[in-house]
Design an enzyme around this catalytic site. Structure first.
Site, PDB file in Angstrom:
ATOM      1  N   LYS A 179       0.866  -1.193   0.000  1.00 19.17           N
ATOM      2  CA  LYS A 179       0.000   0.000   0.000  1.00 19.17           C
ATOM      3  C   LYS A 179       0.895   1.233   0.000  1.00 19.17           C
ATOM      4  O   LYS A 179       1.452   1.609   1.016  1.00 19.17           O
ATOM      5  CB  LYS A 179      -0.872  -0.001   1.253  1.00 19.17           C
ATOM      6  CG  LYS A 179      -2.161   0.769   1.146  1.00 19.17           C
ATOM      7  CD  LYS A 179      -2.079   2.247   0.876  1.00 19.17           C
ATOM      8  CE  LYS A 179      -1.825   3.167   2.019  1.00 19.17           C
ATOM      9  NZ  LYS A 179      -1.753   4.581   1.563  1.00 19.17           N
ATOM     10  N   GLU A 254      10.368   2.088   9.978  1.00 20.33           N
ATOM     11  CA  GLU A 254      11.353   3.125   9.656  1.00 20.33           C
ATOM     12  C   GLU A 254      10.622   4.441   9.827  1.00 20.33           C
ATOM     13  O   GLU A 254       9.817   4.821   8.983  1.00 20.33           O
ATOM     14  CB  GLU A 254      11.848   2.976   8.209  1.00 20.33           C
ATOM     15  CG  GLU A 254      12.579   1.689   7.899  1.00 20.33           C
ATOM     16  CD  GLU A 254      13.915   1.577   8.610  1.00 20.33           C
ATOM     17  OE1 GLU A 254      14.380   2.573   9.210  1.00 20.33           O
ATOM     18  OE2 GLU A 254      14.482   0.479   8.583  1.00 20.33           O
ATOM     19  N   CYS A 288      13.859  11.277   5.632  1.00 20.07           N
ATOM     20  CA  CYS A 288      13.947  11.064   7.080  1.00 20.07           C
ATOM     21  C   CYS A 288      15.394  11.111   7.557  1.00 20.07           C
ATOM     22  O   CYS A 288      15.651  11.208   8.749  1.00 20.07           O
ATOM     23  CB  CYS A 288      13.285   9.753   7.463  1.00 20.07           C
ATOM     24  SG  CYS A 288      13.872   8.381   6.487  1.00 20.07           S
ATOM     25  N   GLU A 385      10.739  17.570  13.115  1.00 21.78           N
ATOM     26  CA  GLU A 385      11.352  17.218  11.842  1.00 21.78           C
ATOM     27  C   GLU A 385      10.937  18.282  10.813  1.00 21.78           C
ATOM     28  O   GLU A 385       9.747  18.457  10.551  1.00 21.78           O
ATOM     29  CB  GLU A 385      10.841  15.835  11.431  1.00 21.78           C
ATOM     30  CG  GLU A 385      11.686  15.155  10.415  1.00 21.78           C
ATOM     31  CD  GLU A 385      11.262  13.699  10.177  1.00 21.78           C
ATOM     32  OE1 GLU A 385      10.195  13.277  10.642  1.00 21.78           O
ATOM     33  OE2 GLU A 385      12.028  12.992   9.499  1.00 21.78           O
TER      34      GLU A 385
END
Ligand code: ADP
Length: 482
Positions: A179, A254, A288, A385
């Site tokens: 997905k 992750e 990331c 972030e």
């Protein structure tokens, strides 16, 4: 609307059939550089997901029982098919994701490399013979595919995130239900086509596009799914870990990062500037492992800031398909709004703009590559972030101080340091709480090495010899009466 029909079916792959959603619902895929609709794909939900899981479950026993040589041959063909189509796949990725074509090409090459690596690792799924403490017994371990694997992936690396999940799953003998993020479904659907071309039997690879909640909900509740492998935000990752408890699925996660990038006085300045540029602005800062905090020692602070800002100001911001583009558009309006919020917060707390600072003159989703100096720990971008093209430079004096600052986060994915002092390199290796460490190097990700975070950045590793382990169950057998 661009015609993508020669590249990819705008349909879902379930049990070897290309199908639409049962309701006929579709959603648009847009090019973030232009806002144009470039494709329409099925808006699948629970029913389609259950069907895909059933197909993967039905295909599993025969696929797992195939001779190893057959499995490896299919994977090698998949590797070659990706390379044969590299240019078209890169072009399509840039169209739906926005990254410069050079980055998209590199990502496709990386996807192929992961598939090849795991094809090779499939031959090394070793067991052990364990010395028996008593007579007449043989103790051994063997490793077996876990079964149906579900992979949920983000939009920032729409191909390679799948390679790192589909590759080890297929190598281990698992079947998969994929997905992808709704912003970038085409780069995922094409995996279904390439897998078919490579000869994987129907049901081994299934690809669904549509509602994350509906598809994710069924994946997590369904007992036939034995493993979930996810790349995305820490918040969603935590939800999935909780949901996995219901059927005790294996999890690989992750998740987010807050990467420090340390430049010591003794660093090679040019190398550090070039490294910082890549580590901050690759994919418009939307990775990331992108640098979130640039820590520069006092003795080199001004020289570094000046040289870095000059390079940043010279970057070519353009649609990813345009020759020489170094930074494409951001993924959506929310990403732009976040940059504006974080910047306003930083500037109100004493940050100084060195270059950039807002939307780019090109309009749309383009944002200026931006550098802020005199950053401080009370700014939101210190702990959040950034995930965009805004670089924040902090000043530090001592190694102990910067190590403490670097580690002061719940994340632990990637960290970078520039120094020529060998003893310091090893101290950093011991003291930094990160799963990935680049010293005088930033392009550190490669199929041969394990990628993954510690703390709230995740569990499990992708790539390396470790990358296949999470797709295997360990069995211990004791034979007595010998
Ligand atoms: P990002 O926006 O950085 O890609 P997300 O964590 O929001 O990070 O999304 C990563 C992937 O997870 C996407 O494929 C998204 O559709 C999917 N996702 C989002 N919410 C859920 C959910 N509740 N359950 C399962 N998957 C989800």
């Amino acid at each position: 609307m661009t015609d993508f029909s020669h590249l990819v079916h705008q349909a879902n792959l379930i049990g070897g059939a290309w199908v639409g959603a049962e309701s006929g619902a579709v959603f648009d895929v847009t090019n973030p550089a232009t806002g144009d609709v470039i494709a329409r794909v099925p808006n699948a939900g629970e029913v389609e997901t259950r069907r895909a899981i059933d197909a993967a479950h039905a295909a599993f026993p025969a696929y797992a029982a195939l001779p190893l040589n057959d499995r490896v041959a299919m994977m090698r063909r998949l590797h070659q098919a990706i390379l044969d189509n590299q240019e078209a796949l890169a072009w399509m990725m840039t169209a739906e994701q926005g990254k410069p074509l050079v980055e998209a090409r590199a990502e496709i090459a990386s996807s192929a490399a992961y598939v090849l690596w795991f094809a090779e690792e499939a031959r090394r799924i070793y067991g052990e013979i364990i010395p028996s403490p008593v007579k007449g017994r043989r103790l051994m371990t063997t490793r077996h595919p876990v079964g149906v694997v579900a992979a949920i992936t983000p939009w920032n690396f729409p191909s390679s995130m799948l390679a790192r999940k589909i590759g080890p799953a297929l190598a281990a003998g698992c079947t998969v239900v994929v997905k992808p993020a709704s912003a970038t479904p085409l780069s995922a659907l094409v995996w279904g086509q390439l897998a078919e071309q490579a000869g994987f039997p129907p049901g081994v690879v299934n690809v669904l596009t549509g509602s994350a909640r509906a598809i994710g909900g069924e994946i997590m509740a369904n007992p036939k799914v034995r493993k979930i492998t996810f790349t995305g935000s820490t918040d969603i990752g935590k939800d999935l870990i909780r949901a996995a408890a219901g059927t005790v699925k294996r999890v690989s996660m992750e998740l987010g990062g807050n990467a420090p990038f340390m430049v010591f006085d003794d660093a090679d300045l040019d190398r550090a500037v070039t490294g910082a540029l890549f580590a901050k602005f690759r994919n418009a800062g939307q990775t990331c492992v992108c640098t979130n905090r640039l820590y520069v020692q006092s003795g080199i602070y001004d020289r570094f800031t000046e040289a870095f800002a000059a390079r940043v100001a010279a970057m070519k911001v353009a649609p990813g398909h345009e020759a020489g583009a170094e930074q494409g558009p951001m993924i959506d309006e929310a990403a732009i709004a976040k940059m504006e919020d974080l910047l306003a917060d930083a500037l109100s707390k004493g940050g100084q703009l060195v270059t950039g600072g807002g939307r780019h003159a090109r309009g749309g989703l383009f944002f200026q590559p931006t550098v802020v100096k005199n950053a401080t720990t009370d700014m939101r971008m210190n702990s959040e972030e950034i995930f965009g093209p805004v670089a924040a430079i902090y000043r530090f004096d001592t190694e102990d101080e910067v190590v403490a600052l670097a580690n002061d986060t719940e994340y632990g994915l990637a960290a970078y340091a520039y120094t020529q002092d060998m003893a310091r390199m090893f101290r950093l290796q011991d003291q930094l709480g990160y799963g990935l460490l680049g010293i005088n190097e930033v392009a550190i990700v490669t199929p041969e090495a394990p990628f993954g975070g510690i703390k709230e950045s995740g569990v499990g590793r992708e790539g390396g010899r470790q990358g296949i382990e999470d797709f295997l169950d360990l069995k211990y057998t004791c034979i007595g009466g010998l």
